[in-house]
Design a protein around this motif. Structure first.
Motif, PDB file in Angstrom:
ATOM      1  N   VAL A  18     -44.910  35.694   5.975  1.00  0.00           N
ATOM      2  CA  VAL A  18     -45.838  35.112   6.946  1.00  0.00           C
ATOM      3  C   VAL A  18     -45.871  35.951   8.222  1.00  0.00           C
ATOM      4  O   VAL A  18     -46.923  36.180   8.793  1.00  0.00           O
ATOM      5  N   GLU A  40     -44.455  28.220  -1.168  1.00  0.00           N
ATOM      6  CA  GLU A  40     -45.188  27.782   0.022  1.00  0.00           C
ATOM      7  C   GLU A  40     -44.265  27.167   1.059  1.00  0.00           C
ATOM      8  O   GLU A  40     -44.487  27.301   2.255  1.00  0.00           O
ATOM      9  N   GLY A  43     -40.932  30.477   1.288  1.00  0.00           N
ATOM     10  CA  GLY A  43     -41.166  31.915   1.237  1.00  0.00           C
ATOM     11  C   GLY A  43     -40.252  32.604   0.230  1.00  0.00           C
ATOM     12  O   GLY A  43     -39.688  31.979  -0.658  1.00  0.00           O
ATOM     13  N   THR A  57     -48.015  41.382   5.200  1.00  0.00           N
ATOM     14  CA  THR A  57     -48.527  40.139   5.760  1.00  0.00           C
ATOM     15  C   THR A  57     -50.038  40.141   5.634  1.00  0.00           C
ATOM     16  O   THR A  57     -50.679  41.180   5.814  1.00  0.00           O
ATOM     17  N   SER A  66     -50.057  29.626   7.247  1.00  0.00           N
ATOM     18  CA  SER A  66     -49.786  30.297   5.982  1.00  0.00           C
ATOM     19  C   SER A  66     -50.848  29.919   4.967  1.00  0.00           C
ATOM     20  O   SER A  66     -51.677  29.050   5.209  1.00  0.00           O
TER      21      SER A  66
END
Length: 86
Positions: A18, A40, A43, A57, A66
């Motif tokens: 992220v 989710e 990570g 990213t 995210s």
């Protein structure tokens, strides 16, 4: 962690994060590659991150923090393939 025999076949391992990774746009990883998409909620694990050759990213304007893992994976695969065609 790791893939059996991966030292012989994978040239680049890429993890999505992220924050703190290089922007995916223009990234040109070497093939064959392993693309790692984290869950989710949590990570990629620290162990997984430590094995990565690079962190990427997906820059996102606005207030979203995210992306859903499936969406992030789709965007990453598309951009990696697109960048190899340039």
């Amino acid at each position: 962690y790791g893939l059996v025999g991966s030292e012989m076949c994978i040239r680049d391992s890429v993890c999505t994060v992220v924050e703190g990774g290089s922007p995916i746009w223009g990234s040109k990883p070497a093939f064959p590659l392993a693309l790692v998409i984290g869950s989710e909620a949590h990570g990629v694990s620290e162990a997984g991150l430590s094995l990565a050759d690079r962190l990427i990213t997906i820059p996102m304007p606005g207030e979203a923090e995210s992306l859903n893992a499936a969406i992030a994976g789709s965007i990453a695969m598309y951009e990696i393939m697109r960048s190899t065609q340039l």
